[in-house]
Design a protein around this motif. Structure first.
Motif, short mmCIF file in Angstrom:
data_model
loop_
_atom_site.label_atom_id
_atom_site.label_comp_id
_atom_site.label_asym_id
_atom_site.label_seq_id
_atom_site.Cartn_x
_atom_site.Cartn_y
_atom_site.Cartn_z
N ASP A 88 21.11 51.69 70.38
CA ASP A 88 21.36 52.09 68.99
C ASP A 88 22.82 51.86 68.63
O ASP A 88 23.15 51.65 67.47
CB ASP A 88 21.03 53.58 68.82
N ILE A 89 23.67 51.99 69.64
CA ILE A 89 25.12 51.97 69.43
C ILE A 89 25.76 51.06 70.48
O ILE A 89 25.36 51.11 71.65
CB ILE A 89 25.69 53.41 69.62
N ALA A 90 26.74 50.27 70.06
CA ALA A 90 27.57 49.55 71.03
C ALA A 90 29.03 49.76 70.67
O ALA A 90 29.42 49.59 69.51
CB ALA A 90 27.24 48.06 71.04
N VAL A 91 29.82 50.19 71.64
CA VAL A 91 31.26 50.32 71.43
C VAL A 91 31.94 49.41 72.45
O VAL A 91 31.84 49.63 73.65
CB VAL A 91 31.74 51.78 71.60
N CYS A 92 32.60 48.36 71.95
CA CYS A 92 33.26 47.40 72.84
C CYS A 92 34.74 47.74 72.94
O CYS A 92 35.52 47.35 72.06
CB CYS A 92 33.05 45.98 72.34
N THR A 131 28.72 38.65 70.22
CA THR A 131 27.35 38.39 70.66
C THR A 131 26.45 39.57 70.33
O THR A 131 25.35 39.38 69.79
CB THR A 131 27.32 38.11 72.19
N LEU A 132 26.90 40.79 70.61
CA LEU A 132 26.09 41.97 70.29
C LEU A 132 25.92 42.13 68.78
O LEU A 132 24.85 42.49 68.30
CB LEU A 132 26.71 43.23 70.90
N SER A 133 26.98 41.82 68.03
CA SER A 133 26.94 41.97 66.57
C SER A 133 25.95 41.00 65.93
O SER A 133 25.47 41.24 64.84
CB SER A 133 28.32 41.72 65.97
N ARG A 134 25.72 39.88 66.62
CA ARG A 134 24.84 38.85 66.04
C ARG A 134 23.54 38.74 66.83
O ARG A 134 22.90 37.68 66.83
CB ARG A 134 25.57 37.50 66.04
N ALA A 135 23.15 39.82 67.48
CA ALA A 135 21.97 39.79 68.35
C ALA A 135 20.65 39.86 67.58
O ALA A 135 19.60 40.05 68.18
CB ALA A 135 22.05 40.89 69.41
N PRO A 140 22.30 46.33 68.03
CA PRO A 140 22.41 47.79 67.89
C PRO A 140 22.69 48.14 66.42
O PRO A 140 23.34 47.36 65.72
CB PRO A 140 23.60 48.15 68.79
N ARG A 141 22.20 49.30 65.98
CA ARG A 141 22.37 49.65 64.57
C ARG A 141 23.85 49.79 64.20
O ARG A 141 24.26 49.44 63.11
CB ARG A 141 21.63 50.96 64.29
N LEU A 142 24.65 50.31 65.12
CA LEU A 142 26.08 50.46 64.85
C LEU A 142 26.87 49.78 65.96
O LEU A 142 26.76 50.14 67.14
CB LEU A 142 26.45 51.95 64.78
N VAL A 143 27.67 48.78 65.58
CA VAL A 143 28.49 48.06 66.56
C VAL A 143 29.97 48.29 66.21
O VAL A 143 30.39 48.05 65.08
CB VAL A 143 28.17 46.55 66.58
N VAL A 144 30.71 48.77 67.19
CA VAL A 144 32.12 49.12 66.98
C VAL A 144 33.00 48.30 67.91
O VAL A 144 32.76 48.24 69.11
CB VAL A 144 32.35 50.63 67.26
N GLY A 145 34.03 47.68 67.33
CA GLY A 145 34.97 46.92 68.14
C GLY A 145 36.36 47.52 68.06
O GLY A 145 36.61 48.43 67.25
N LYS A 160 39.26 40.67 61.73
CA LYS A 160 38.49 40.69 62.97
C LYS A 160 37.11 41.29 62.75
O LYS A 160 36.12 40.81 63.29
CB LYS A 160 39.27 41.49 64.03
N ARG A 161 37.01 42.33 61.93
CA ARG A 161 35.72 42.97 61.65
C ARG A 161 34.74 41.95 61.06
O ARG A 161 33.59 41.87 61.48
CB ARG A 161 35.90 44.14 60.68
N LEU A 162 35.23 41.15 60.13
CA LEU A 162 34.36 40.16 59.48
C LEU A 162 34.02 39.02 60.44
O LEU A 162 32.88 38.58 60.52
CB LEU A 162 35.04 39.62 58.22
N ARG A 163 35.04 38.57 61.17
CA ARG A 163 34.84 37.44 62.08
C ARG A 163 33.84 37.76 63.17
O ARG A 163 33.00 36.96 63.54
CB ARG A 163 36.18 37.05 62.69
N LYS A 164 33.93 38.98 63.69
CA LYS A 164 33.07 39.36 64.82
C LYS A 164 31.71 39.85 64.35
O LYS A 164 30.77 39.92 65.13
CB LYS A 164 33.75 40.46 65.64
N GLY A 165 31.62 40.26 63.09
CA GLY A 165 30.34 40.74 62.56
C GLY A 165 29.99 42.16 62.95
O GLY A 165 28.83 42.57 62.85
N CYS A 166 31.00 42.94 63.37
CA CYS A 166 30.72 44.32 63.76
C CYS A 166 30.83 45.24 62.54
O CYS A 166 31.28 44.82 61.47
CB CYS A 166 31.64 44.78 64.89
N ASP A 167 30.40 46.48 62.68
CA ASP A 167 30.40 47.42 61.55
C ASP A 167 31.76 48.09 61.38
O ASP A 167 32.26 48.21 60.28
CB ASP A 167 29.32 48.48 61.77
#
Ligand code: C5P
Length: 221
Positions: A88-92, A131-135, A140-145, A160-167
């Protein structure tokens, strides 16, 4: 069964550096203590989440209540993250090496008198956060970088937020004198699609707890 606002949720957290081997006795690595990532894993577990902590080599104890997967290279970290899905969540929070050694040697490179030093050839590593952001279906519903920057912190972090596609991006200033590296405290800004939240300087454990509460709040709605 665990209780708390994140009970029943699965979180993947990456932490620590990755190391990329040059030969069996030498490697290149990034500078990371793993303190912030490990604290986030602990804080999410504290709120009831099932946590898979994927960590590069660190000198820290395993946080309680987390499943810890130990890896060395970025490629191993990516494979471990993929295997841990769905989440549900990924924190990188890991400081992943940008490059791996293409001409890695399986034998120790010998130093020979009068010979030029070896040339280390580098190739790009996979980007785990992107990769996780574009899976797609497995995202995952919420991806944090994280974005560690020494200049134009907010601007670079928003890019970076836009480039990586994370929330969300947690931006932290790692310029000299910021004492973020290896230290106990951190000054961060939370960047989402709406704007920027400036958090006061606090301990890495407090940053982790506040981030975990923010994450839990998004799952209540
Ligand atoms: O591109 P940069 O390393 O500055 O981005 C930092 C963010 O991206 C962090 O969240 C870090 O964990 C993640 N990252 C990653 N895989 C990489 C490089 C960075 O997950 N290969």
């Amino acid at each position: 069964l665990s209780e708390g606002p994140l009970a029943g949720r699965h979180a993947i957290v990456t932490s620590g550096p990755t190391i990329e081997q040059i030969d069996p006795v030498r490697y290149i690595a990034n500078r990371s203590s793993g303190r912030q990532g490990h604290a986030i894993a602990a804080a999410l577990a504290e709120l009831g989440a099932k946590v898979t902590l994927i960590s590069g080599p660190v000198a820290l104890a395993d946080p309680s209540g987390c499943t810890v997967v130990r890896v060395e290279s970025a490629m191993q970290m990516l494979n471990a993250a993929r295997s841990a899905l769905p989440a549900d969540i990924a924190v990188c929070a890991a400081a992943v090496a940008d490059w791996s050694v293409v001409n890695r040697s399986t034998e120790k490179r010998k130093k020979k008198v009068g010979e030029a030093p070896p040339v280390i050839e580098l190739g790009p590593n996979p980007d785990i956060l992107a990769t996780l952001s574009r899976a797609e279906a497995a995202r995952p519903r919420l991806v944090v970088g994280f974005a560690a920057e020494t200049q134009s912190l907010i601007e670079n972090a928003q890019d970076k937020r836009l480039r990586k596609g994370c929330d969300w991006i947690v931006a932290n200033d790692v310029s000299e004198g910021s004492e973020s590296f290896g230290g106990e405290s951190n000054t961060v800004h939370l960047i989402d699609s709406v704007g920027v939240e400036d958090w006061p300087r606090m301990s890495k454990a407090e940053v982790a707890r506040r981030l975990a509460r923010r994450i839990a709040a998004t799952f209540e709605t």
